[in-house]
Design an enzyme around this catalytic site. Structure first.
Site, PDB file in Angstrom:
ATOM      1  N   HIS A 121      29.415  43.374  74.760  1.00  0.00           N
ATOM      2  CA  HIS A 121      30.458  42.696  73.992  1.00  0.00           C
ATOM      3  C   HIS A 121      31.361  43.708  73.282  1.00  0.00           C
ATOM      4  O   HIS A 121      30.883  44.696  72.734  1.00  0.00           O
ATOM      5  CB  HIS A 121      29.843  41.801  72.913  1.00  0.00           C
ATOM      6  CG  HIS A 121      29.288  40.511  73.400  1.00  0.00           C
ATOM      7  ND1 HIS A 121      28.145  40.425  74.161  1.00  0.00           N
ATOM      8  CD2 HIS A 121      29.702  39.228  73.213  1.00  0.00           C
ATOM      9  CE1 HIS A 121      27.882  39.155  74.425  1.00  0.00           C
ATOM     10  NE2 HIS A 121      28.817  38.404  73.854  1.00  0.00           N
ATOM     11  N   ASN A 152      24.580  50.046  73.946  1.00  0.00           N
ATOM     12  CA  ASN A 152      24.880  48.673  73.562  1.00  0.00           C
ATOM     13  C   ASN A 152      23.848  48.084  72.606  1.00  0.00           C
ATOM     14  O   ASN A 152      24.198  47.498  71.571  1.00  0.00           O
ATOM     15  CB  ASN A 152      24.962  47.805  74.825  1.00  0.00           C
ATOM     16  CG  ASN A 152      25.235  46.350  74.524  1.00  0.00           C
ATOM     17  OD1 ASN A 152      26.089  46.022  73.725  1.00  0.00           O
ATOM     18  ND2 ASN A 152      24.491  45.467  75.177  1.00  0.00           N
ATOM     19  N   ASP A 251      43.146  59.291  64.302  1.00  0.00           N
ATOM     20  CA  ASP A 251      44.069  60.166  65.034  1.00  0.00           C
ATOM     21  C   ASP A 251      43.448  60.655  66.336  1.00  0.00           C
ATOM     22  O   ASP A 251      44.115  60.716  67.380  1.00  0.00           O
ATOM     23  CB  ASP A 251      44.461  61.375  64.179  1.00  0.00           C
ATOM     24  CG  ASP A 251      45.504  61.040  63.122  1.00  0.00           C
ATOM     25  OD1 ASP A 251      46.175  59.992  63.249  1.00  0.00           O
ATOM     26  OD2 ASP A 251      45.659  61.837  62.167  1.00  0.00           O
ATOM     27  N   GLU A 254      43.388  57.835  68.887  1.00  0.00           N
ATOM     28  CA  GLU A 254      44.743  57.617  69.398  1.00  0.00           C
ATOM     29  C   GLU A 254      45.111  58.692  70.418  1.00  0.00           C
ATOM     30  O   GLU A 254      45.733  58.400  71.456  1.00  0.00           O
ATOM     31  CB  GLU A 254      45.743  57.608  68.252  1.00  0.00           C
ATOM     32  CG  GLU A 254      45.639  56.378  67.360  1.00  0.00           C
ATOM     33  CD  GLU A 254      46.652  56.383  66.226  1.00  0.00           C
ATOM     34  OE1 GLU A 254      47.068  55.288  65.799  1.00  0.00           O
ATOM     35  OE2 GLU A 254      47.053  57.480  65.771  1.00  0.00           O
ATOM     36  N   ASP A 260      48.383  53.087  69.533  1.00  0.00           N
ATOM     37  CA  ASP A 260      48.925  53.232  68.182  1.00  0.00           C
ATOM     38  C   ASP A 260      48.191  52.242  67.302  1.00  0.00           C
ATOM     39  O   ASP A 260      48.586  51.085  67.161  1.00  0.00           O
ATOM     40  CB  ASP A 260      50.432  52.971  68.179  1.00  0.00           C
ATOM     41  CG  ASP A 260      51.063  53.173  66.802  1.00  0.00           C
ATOM     42  OD1 ASP A 260      50.372  53.695  65.904  1.00  0.00           O
ATOM     43  OD2 ASP A 260      52.236  52.805  66.630  1.00  0.00           O
ATOM     44  N   GLN A 270      49.148  55.226  56.755  1.00  0.00           N
ATOM     45  CA  GLN A 270      48.545  55.581  58.034  1.00  0.00           C
ATOM     46  C   GLN A 270      48.254  57.071  58.116  1.00  0.00           C
ATOM     47  O   GLN A 270      47.182  57.495  58.588  1.00  0.00           O
ATOM     48  CB  GLN A 270      49.471  55.194  59.193  1.00  0.00           C
ATOM     49  CG  GLN A 270      49.547  53.729  59.512  1.00  0.00           C
ATOM     50  CD  GLN A 270      50.358  53.485  60.771  1.00  0.00           C
ATOM     51  OE1 GLN A 270      50.027  53.979  61.845  1.00  0.00           O
ATOM     52  NE2 GLN A 270      51.429  52.727  60.646  1.00  0.00           N
TER      53      GLN A 270
END
Length: 283
Positions: A121, A152, A251, A254, A260, A270
């Site tokens: 999940h 998991n 960061d 990303e 983003d 941010q």
């Protein structure tokens, strides 16, 4: 002196053709984002079938970006608050998602059979126990990714349980998670795909958790002191059971995924919270 009636008539006609807006303190009021995208849409996903690798499914229980060619989500985002928790039992009704375009391949409950990987999940069953329908929605295969069982059932599950502990302490959480890369090691060894290539086995599984005291106007309440937990796990059956071992910062996630995250949070905030690695409690 010329009559001004024609001029007035033209002005009134022009005004009647303008799109109506609702003025706000600094201009027109924008419609609110769906609950589960309150902190942003990490990939700018849309419901355009011509974008099959970034297809938005915005459900009552969670939102996600689906990758048709990988047979799993790029990311899933959901809000965890007291209203989503109750006494509904775990439904275990794994099934294809009928909300996908009919012409696409629909991953099924048996797509992971004998693979050595769990149907993992993204939005967990235990985060959606308010009603049977809410819990059942978490068993759609668009909410699943192939996860090594130890990942998991232990490491990932331990963080899920800790998130519910934070909620019980008077917080609400915004959680975004997903996977990236290709190839993981399950209980039967290393694989790159399942179901004749229809499902990609990811190399990494990640999660970002934003913790807020229960309140309103949530995106605007995220500040430089807000706790943000970010983890990035190898999809490997030999990993540690302690999720704290795998803490990183937003960061870094990303940079690895091209997403983003937390884009609805003020930019200056941010910069602070996305560069910071959490050092808080883990249980």
């Amino acid at each position: 002196m010329r009559s001004i009636a024609p001029l007035l008539a033209a002005i009134l006609l022009l005004a009647s053709c303008q799109k109506e807006t609702v003025p706000g303190p600094t201009g027109p009021v924008q419609p609110p984002l769906p609950e589960h995208l309150t902190l942003g849409n990490p990939s700018g996903a849309t419901t355009d079938e011509a974008q099959p690798t970034n297809y938005l499914l915005s459900k009552p229980q969670y939102a996600l970006s689906y990758h048709r060619d990988q047979g799993k989500p790029n990311w899933v985002s959901w809000h965890l608050s007291s209203t989503w928790l109750g006494t509904a039992a775990r439904q275990d009704d794994f099934r294809p998602d009928a909300d996908l375009p009919a012409s696409w391949y629909h991953v099924s409950a048996s797509s992971y059979t004998n693979s050595g990987f769990d149907r993992g999940h993204n939005c967990p069953s235990a985060d959606r126990t308010s009603t049977v329908a809410d819990n059942s929605a978490t068993f759609l295969m668009t909410n699943m990714m192939p996860q090594a069982p130890r990942n998991n059932q232990q490491t990932w599950a331990n963080l899920e349980e800790y998130c519910r502990t934070l909620r019980a302490a008077g917080n609400e959480l915004y959680i975004i998670c997903g996977s990236y890369g290709r190839g993981g090691t399950g209980s039967n060894g290393y694989l790159t795909t399942l179901d004749n290539g229809h499902v990609t086995v990811p190399a990494r599984c990640w999660k970002v958790v934003v913790v807020l005291p229960t309140g309103d106007n949530d995106a605007s309440r995220v500040g430089s002191a807000t706790r943000v937990i970010a983890i990035d796990l190898p999809n490997d059956n030999a990993l540690s059971t302690s999720w704290g071992t795998y803490r990183t910062n937003v960061d870094a996630i990303e940079a690895a995924t091209g997403l983003d995250l937390l884009s609805a949070v003020p930019a200056t905030v941010q910069q602070t919270i996305e560069s910071r690695t959490d050092t808080g409690a883990t249980n």
